[in-house]
Design an enzyme around this catalytic site. Structure first.
Site, PDB file in Angstrom:
ATOM      1  N   ASP A  32       0.670  -1.220   0.010  1.00  0.00           N
ATOM      2  CA  ASP A  32       0.059   0.052  -0.030  1.00  0.00           C
ATOM      3  C   ASP A  32       0.843   1.375   0.215  1.00  0.00           C
ATOM      4  O   ASP A  32       0.490   2.148  -0.793  1.00  0.00           O
ATOM      5  CB  ASP A  32      -1.050  -0.064   1.237  1.00  0.00           C
ATOM      6  CG  ASP A  32      -1.937  -1.204   1.144  1.00  0.00           C
ATOM      7  OD1 ASP A  32      -2.006  -2.056   0.159  1.00  0.00           O
ATOM      8  OD2 ASP A  32      -2.705  -1.213   2.139  1.00  0.00           O
ATOM      9  N   PHE A  33       2.024   1.208   0.748  1.00  0.00           N
ATOM     10  CA  PHE A  33       2.853   2.275   1.042  1.00  0.00           C
ATOM     11  C   PHE A  33       3.362   2.501  -0.400  1.00  0.00           C
ATOM     12  O   PHE A  33       3.368   3.815  -0.922  1.00  0.00           O
ATOM     13  CB  PHE A  33       4.117   1.833   1.752  1.00  0.00           C
ATOM     14  CG  PHE A  33       4.931   3.015   2.050  1.00  0.00           C
ATOM     15  CD1 PHE A  33       5.021   4.058   2.717  1.00  0.00           C
ATOM     16  CD2 PHE A  33       6.107   2.924   1.263  1.00  0.00           C
ATOM     17  CE1 PHE A  33       5.341   5.104   2.930  1.00  0.00           C
ATOM     18  CE2 PHE A  33       7.275   3.989   1.474  1.00  0.00           C
ATOM     19  CZ  PHE A  33       6.788   5.156   2.164  1.00  0.00           C
ATOM     20  N   GLU A  34       3.879   1.727  -1.442  1.00  0.00           N
ATOM     21  CA  GLU A  34       4.346   1.967  -2.625  1.00  0.00           C
ATOM     22  C   GLU A  34       3.206   2.482  -3.525  1.00  0.00           C
ATOM     23  O   GLU A  34       3.654   3.240  -4.349  1.00  0.00           O
ATOM     24  CB  GLU A  34       4.927   0.509  -3.092  1.00  0.00           C
ATOM     25  CG  GLU A  34       5.630   0.775  -4.336  1.00  0.00           C
ATOM     26  CD  GLU A  34       6.838   1.648  -4.459  1.00  0.00           C
ATOM     27  OE1 GLU A  34       7.383   1.844  -5.631  1.00  0.00           O
ATOM     28  OE2 GLU A  34       7.414   1.844  -3.583  1.00  0.00           O
ATOM     29  N   PHE A  35       2.271   1.903  -3.186  1.00  0.00           N
ATOM     30  CA  PHE A  35       0.822   2.275  -4.124  1.00  0.00           C
ATOM     31  C   PHE A  35       0.750   3.842  -3.965  1.00  0.00           C
ATOM     32  O   PHE A  35       0.758   4.759  -4.847  1.00  0.00           O
ATOM     33  CB  PHE A  35      -0.276   1.606  -3.843  1.00  0.00           C
ATOM     34  CG  PHE A  35      -1.459   1.916  -4.781  1.00  0.00           C
ATOM     35  CD1 PHE A  35      -1.784   1.562  -5.887  1.00  0.00           C
ATOM     36  CD2 PHE A  35      -2.212   3.001  -4.417  1.00  0.00           C
ATOM     37  CE1 PHE A  35      -2.755   1.726  -6.856  1.00  0.00           C
ATOM     38  CE2 PHE A  35      -3.452   3.302  -4.915  1.00  0.00           C
ATOM     39  CZ  PHE A  35      -3.660   2.599  -6.235  1.00  0.00           C
ATOM     40  N   ASP A  36       0.576   4.113  -2.561  1.00  0.00           N
ATOM     41  CA  ASP A  36       0.494   5.758  -2.265  1.00  0.00           C
ATOM     42  C   ASP A  36       1.460   6.560  -2.756  1.00  0.00           C
ATOM     43  O   ASP A  36       1.302   7.676  -3.190  1.00  0.00           O
ATOM     44  CB  ASP A  36       0.347   5.807  -0.901  1.00  0.00           C
ATOM     45  CG  ASP A  36      -0.766   5.099  -0.206  1.00  0.00           C
ATOM     46  OD1 ASP A  36      -1.692   4.819  -1.072  1.00  0.00           O
ATOM     47  OD2 ASP A  36      -0.817   4.889   1.037  1.00  0.00           O
ATOM     48  N   LEU A  82     -37.659  -5.882 -12.332  1.00  0.00           N
ATOM     49  CA  LEU A  82     -37.975  -7.359 -12.621  1.00  0.00           C
ATOM     50  C   LEU A  82     -39.299  -7.794 -11.746  1.00  0.00           C
ATOM     51  O   LEU A  82     -39.255  -7.301 -10.675  1.00  0.00           O
ATOM     52  CB  LEU A  82     -36.720  -8.118 -11.943  1.00  0.00           C
ATOM     53  CG  LEU A  82     -35.279  -8.171 -12.837  1.00  0.00           C
ATOM     54  CD1 LEU A  82     -34.166  -8.890 -11.800  1.00  0.00           C
ATOM     55  CD2 LEU A  82     -35.475  -8.676 -14.142  1.00  0.00           C
ATOM     56  N   GLU A 111     -27.761 -15.562 -10.810  1.00  0.00           N
ATOM     57  CA  GLU A 111     -26.998 -14.604 -10.371  1.00  0.00           C
ATOM     58  C   GLU A 111     -27.616 -14.288  -8.962  1.00  0.00           C
ATOM     59  O   GLU A 111     -28.665 -14.319  -8.759  1.00  0.00           O
ATOM     60  CB  GLU A 111     -26.830 -13.310 -11.637  1.00  0.00           C
ATOM     61  CG  GLU A 111     -26.407 -13.580 -12.572  1.00  0.00           C
ATOM     62  CD  GLU A 111     -26.429 -12.496 -13.596  1.00  0.00           C
ATOM     63  OE1 GLU A 111     -27.124 -11.399 -13.163  1.00  0.00           O
ATOM     64  OE2 GLU A 111     -26.137 -12.818 -14.684  1.00  0.00           O
ATOM     65  N   LYS A 113     -28.854 -11.472  -6.362  1.00  0.00           N
ATOM     66  CA  LYS A 113     -29.485 -10.278  -6.508  1.00  0.00           C
ATOM     67  C   LYS A 113     -28.853  -9.252  -5.613  1.00  0.00           C
ATOM     68  O   LYS A 113     -29.151  -9.433  -4.219  1.00  0.00           O
ATOM     69  CB  LYS A 113     -30.948 -10.225  -6.322  1.00  0.00           C
ATOM     70  CG  LYS A 113     -31.772  -9.077  -6.569  1.00  0.00           C
ATOM     71  CD  LYS A 113     -33.183  -9.186  -6.747  1.00  0.00           C
ATOM     72  CE  LYS A 113     -34.026  -8.101  -7.231  1.00  0.00           C
ATOM     73  NZ  LYS A 113     -33.791  -6.797  -6.656  1.00  0.00           N
ATOM     74  N   ASP A 115     -28.219  -5.990  -3.454  1.00  0.00           N
ATOM     75  CA  ASP A 115     -29.332  -5.097  -3.023  1.00  0.00           C
ATOM     76  C   ASP A 115     -28.652  -3.557  -2.653  1.00  0.00           C
ATOM     77  O   ASP A 115     -28.091  -3.256  -1.902  1.00  0.00           O
ATOM     78  CB  ASP A 115     -29.898  -5.518  -1.676  1.00  0.00           C
ATOM     79  CG  ASP A 115     -31.199  -4.622  -1.377  1.00  0.00           C
ATOM     80  OD1 ASP A 115     -31.743  -3.705  -2.362  1.00  0.00           O
ATOM     81  OD2 ASP A 115     -31.524  -4.585  -0.067  1.00  0.00           O
ATOM     82  N   TYR A 223     -23.932  -6.832 -13.943  1.00  0.00           N
ATOM     83  CA  TYR A 223     -24.524  -8.048 -14.229  1.00  0.00           C
ATOM     84  C   TYR A 223     -25.135  -7.880 -15.831  1.00  0.00           C
ATOM     85  O   TYR A 223     -25.965  -8.993 -16.259  1.00  0.00           O
ATOM     86  CB  TYR A 223     -25.868  -8.256 -13.133  1.00  0.00           C
ATOM     87  CG  TYR A 223     -26.358  -7.213 -12.988  1.00  0.00           C
ATOM     88  CD1 TYR A 223     -27.345  -6.468 -14.018  1.00  0.00           C
ATOM     89  CD2 TYR A 223     -26.523  -6.297 -11.913  1.00  0.00           C
ATOM     90  CE1 TYR A 223     -28.280  -5.242 -13.761  1.00  0.00           C
ATOM     91  CE2 TYR A 223     -27.535  -5.351 -11.423  1.00  0.00           C
ATOM     92  CZ  TYR A 223     -28.100  -4.795 -12.567  1.00  0.00           C
ATOM     93  OH  TYR A 223     -28.969  -3.883 -12.255  1.00  0.00           O
ATOM     94  N   LYS A 310     -37.042 -13.867  -4.290  1.00  0.00           N
ATOM     95  CA  LYS A 310     -36.659 -13.212  -3.112  1.00  0.00           C
ATOM     96  C   LYS A 310     -36.297 -14.125  -2.025  1.00  0.00           C
ATOM     97  O   LYS A 310     -37.158 -14.894  -1.689  1.00  0.00           O
ATOM     98  CB  LYS A 310     -37.448 -12.108  -2.620  1.00  0.00           C
ATOM     99  CG  LYS A 310     -37.569 -11.052  -4.161  1.00  0.00           C
ATOM    100  CD  LYS A 310     -36.761  -9.854  -3.945  1.00  0.00           C
ATOM    101  CE  LYS A 310     -37.217  -8.682  -2.856  1.00  0.00           C
ATOM    102  NZ  LYS A 310     -36.834  -7.600  -3.033  1.00  0.00           N
ATOM    103  N   CYS A 404     -39.171  13.757  29.786  1.00  0.00           N
ATOM    104  CA  CYS A 404     -37.898  13.176  29.439  1.00  0.00           C
ATOM    105  C   CYS A 404     -37.437  12.107  30.343  1.00  0.00           C
ATOM    106  O   CYS A 404     -37.504  12.167  31.863  1.00  0.00           O
ATOM    107  CB  CYS A 404     -36.838  14.215  29.870  1.00  0.00           C
ATOM    108  SG  CYS A 404     -35.101  14.061  29.705  1.00  0.00           S
ATOM    109  N   CYS A 407     -34.467  13.925  33.000  1.00  0.00           N
ATOM    110  CA  CYS A 407     -34.593  15.023  33.904  1.00  0.00           C
ATOM    111  C   CYS A 407     -36.296  15.268  34.247  1.00  0.00           C
ATOM    112  O   CYS A 407     -36.350  16.327  35.098  1.00  0.00           O
ATOM    113  CB  CYS A 407     -34.246  16.493  33.170  1.00  0.00           C
ATOM    114  SG  CYS A 407     -34.900  16.938  31.550  1.00  0.00           S
ATOM    115  N   CYS A 422     -36.514  16.876  24.465  1.00  0.00           N
ATOM    116  CA  CYS A 422     -36.482  17.329  25.759  1.00  0.00           C
ATOM    117  C   CYS A 422     -36.179  18.691  25.498  1.00  0.00           C
ATOM    118  O   CYS A 422     -34.923  18.951  25.083  1.00  0.00           O
ATOM    119  CB  CYS A 422     -35.646  16.540  26.797  1.00  0.00           C
ATOM    120  SG  CYS A 422     -35.318  17.481  28.118  1.00  0.00           S
ATOM    121  N   CYS A 428     -30.574  19.326  31.407  1.00  0.00           N
ATOM    122  CA  CYS A 428     -30.878  17.758  31.300  1.00  0.00           C
ATOM    123  C   CYS A 428     -29.490  17.162  31.333  1.00  0.00           C
ATOM    124  O   CYS A 428     -28.563  17.435  30.480  1.00  0.00           O
ATOM    125  CB  CYS A 428     -31.495  17.507  30.027  1.00  0.00           C
ATOM    126  SG  CYS A 428     -31.936  15.871  30.121  1.00  0.00           S
TER     127      CYS A 428
END
Ligand code: IVH
Length: 665
Positions: A32-36, A82, A111, A113, A115, A223, A310, A404, A407, A422, A428
């Site tokens: 990650d360091f090299e990527f950054d 669908l 496949e 589905k 959401d 998809y 579903k 409340c 209080c 409240c 309070c």
């Protein structure tokens, strides 16, 4: 010697390759360091050479606030929905219907589905050209700038045989991990929580600032592929190709040649989906052959070659023991159902959200009722119904508390809101302690003090609000149990250090309703010191990006309240930062004194926010709309036609970014 252009291109293609390895293959080949480091190199070069700007550079993944005015775009092919089915019987009906219509063998692709929210992506010559939401199915919003920040959507496709015009469709999702983190953050800031990852994903896609979008870690699953010259006549084959080109197609996809195989898929994934990092609510079945799809056709709403199955939402039934109420730092009171513990999708549920008074009335809830709890996409389980048949002895009807819980002050409910408050903000204890807890959080003043200590100091009357923290002295801790010299000194040091926390974080720390971290930053930029912010009207506040009327009213109400203005005053006396830093102020001039400038269109050299900040920093005024008071329009590309016409009529001078920057030289 490589030219700058070549260096930029080399970095872009390296970073694209690493993105692909990381997000699509899950096989990174560098750290990650090299990527950054590579990314920083690219961004530096791009900043120094705006002439090589490319909207598909991998650096756009971090987002910017330009180009977010969501124009509507017509879909080349309508985005249909669908037909939903809920049982194996209905799935068999679909299968038999297809068989009867086709009179030949066919395959069904199963496949998951996903959401989230659907998206159409158009690639021209292999480069992402446009991303459009479903909208009403015929036309949607152009959200390209935001979609470019989603890391598993390739900006440039790779491989052979890619049609010069290609449209793919898929789902944009927020993984559970990002969703939970986002809601925890929102809860801390008393901002309304997202009900489920789907709402969070669609809300995020419509945000003005794509840097925020980038930070929310959305993902995509592709998809379908559309067009007149597709590589294969099989949907399944096209999806495999899409995956090779770098698009994220789910591994779960399966081609089935019998109904039994379809059922096996449904059964397998009803269980296996619970271990996925993203939310799925069913399975989509599609006839594989594109020729057969065309023969089957579509109704006005649904294709006849596809259905959704579903999964059952997970439900349990249990007894309602009691209802309790919680009060937050802004005084909002929320009801919670305490339940007889019950197992629901792997976790024991003891509490469920009841939202507000209206929700309780709608359920006709009584103590002791047997209630259905459901965990759909929501994190907090909810009560969906009462089993009235199971009522033998009717318990007390649940009526929303009038007082409340802490209080005892009578609650108030604003006419157009469902929430009770409240009103005793200044006395309070729960609200006061809640505000102090918010004030000290890491992203605010970053003072190392926990809720127990706050409770203790409050109980001993050493603090009545967060400003009192700054009055604490070493001797105050002498009489406190378990407080040694070191811990007292550490706390005092941490409090002292917080005096240098920058203005925008101080604004966030105040705990103004709806003013989260990002909003606080926007406010600090637009109103560089607290006096300007205190005096700002609702009309002035809403000219700032992302600041709507709801936030604006909350800000003005806060400063109009003597309790809070007094609090701010006392913090000022303690030396907290209530203006933008020296550094930001040093570059302040009066070169634009008396000039009102409207910003319109999209820019290549700086973001709109940066231009806005420059106008303010140089003494000018930024306004959202063109009027006779406008002196200049700072125009980028694609300036709105309405503004252009108005500017012409009023004779307002239009300048480009180069000219504007010269004015500041
Ligand atoms: S195909 C005409 N495949 O579900 C076919 N849709 O209820 C159109 N969805 O709008 C859609 N996963 O947002 C298809 N594997 C999948 C899907 C999927 C999720 C969503 C999509 C669509 C909605 C329809």
């Amino acid at each position: 010697m490589e030219s700058v252009k070549q260096q930029i291109e080399a970095l872009r293609s390296q970073l694209n390759r690493h993105n692909y390895n990381y997000y699509l293959l899950s096989q990174p080949t560098i750290s990650d360091f090299e990527f950054d480091r590579l990314m920083r190199q690219l961004m530096d070069l791009e900043a120094a050479h705006p002439e090589y700007h490319d909207p598909n550079s991998p650096s756009v993944r971090v987002g910017s606030d330009i180009n977010n005015n969501f124009t509507q775009v017509a879909h080349q092919f309508p985005m249909l929905s669908l037909q939903n089915t809920y049982s194996e019987g209905e799935v068999a009906d679909f299968y038999n219907r297809v068989q009867r219509s086709l009179h030949e063998t066919f395959d069904i692709v199963c496949e998951l589905k996903f959401d989230g929210t659907s998206i159409s992506l158009v690639y021209e010559d292999g480069r992402l050209a446009r991303a459009v939401t479903r909208g009403d199915g015929k036309k949607g919003d152009d959200v390209t700038a935001n979609v470019r920040t989603i890391r598993n959507i390739p900006l440039v496709l790779k491989g052979d045989g890619i049609p010069s015009y290609l449209e793919v469709r898929g789902e944009i999702l927020m993984p559970w991990s990002s969703f939970d983190a986002l809601n925890i953050e929102r809860a801390e800031q008393e901002e309304p929580l997202f009900a489920n990852p789907r709402n969070a994903a669609s809300g995020t896609l419509k945000m003005q600032d794509s840097r925020v979008v980038a930070s929310r870690r959305l993902e995509s699953y592709i998809y379908s592929m559309l067009g007149d010259s597709l590589p294969s006549r099989s949907h399944f084959e096209n999806m495999l190709l899409a995956r090779e080109w770098g698009l994220n197609v789910s591994d779960s996809m399966k081609k089935c040649s019998t109904l039994e195989e379809v059922f096996a898929f449904l059964k397998e994934w009803d269980v296996a989906r619970k271990n996925l990092p993203v939310i799925t609510d069913g399975v989509v079945l599609k006839v594989d052959s594109l020729a057969q799809q065309r023969n089957l056709g579509a109704t006005s709403k649904f294709p006849r070659w596809s259905i959704a199955y579903k999964f059952n939402a997970e439900q349990a039934i249990t007894r309602l023991e009691s209802v309790s109420y919680q009060v937050g730092r802004t005084g909002a009171v929320t009801p919670v159902a305490n339940l007889d513990p019950v197992l629901l999708s792997g976790t024991t549920v003891k509490r469920a959200s009841l939202y507000n008074e209206d929700a309780i009335l709608a359920l006709d809830l009584h103590i002791g009722d047997m209630v259905y709890v459901e965990k759909g996409g929501e994190i907090i389980p909810k009560i969906t119904a009462v089993d009235k048949e199971a009522r033998f002895l009717l318990g007390d009807k649940v009526t929303f508390t009038r007082k409340c819980p802490d209080c005892g002050t009578p609650l108030v409910r604003n006419e157009d809101e469902a929430i009770h408050y409240c009103p005793n903000n200044d006395r309070c204890p729960t609200q006061i302690k809640g505000r102090i807890e918010h004030f000290v959080t890491r992203k605010a003043m970053d003072i190392t003090i926990g809720p127990e200590t706050i409770n203790l100091l409050y109980g001993k009357e050493l603090i009545r609000d967060a400003a009192d923290l700054y009055l604490l002295r070493f001797d105050d801790f002498a009489g406190l149990e378990r407080w040694g010299e070191t811990s007292a000194n550490n706390l005092l040091e941490s409090i002292e250090k917080s005096k240098s926390v920058p203005y925008e974080r101080v604004l966030f720390a105040l705990g103004i309703r709806f003013v989260g971290e990002t909003v606080a930053q926007k406010l600090a930029q637009a109103f560089p010191d607290i006096d300007q912010l205190t005096q700002a009207t609702v009309e002035q506040l809403i000219t700032v990006d992302e600041i709507g009327e709801r936030i604006a009213r909350s800000v003005t109400a806060y400063f109009a309240n003597p309790l809070y203005s007094g609090f701010v005053q006392r913090l000022r006396q303690q030396g907290l930062q209530f203006a933008l830093s020296e550094e930001a102020l040093a570059s302040k001039t009066d070169k634009l004194e008396g000039l009102t400038i409207v910003i319109s269109g999209t820019f290549a050299l700086h973001s709109r926010d940066e231009y806005k900040a420059m106008i303010l920093q140089n003494g000018g005024k930024n306004s959202g709309s063109v009027s006779k008071n406008t002196d200049y329009i700072l125009a980028g590309e694609n300036m709105g036609p309405a503004k252009l016409e108005k500017a012409g009529k009023l004779g307002v001078k239009i300048i480009d970014e180069q000219t504007f920057l010269e004015m500041l030289q």
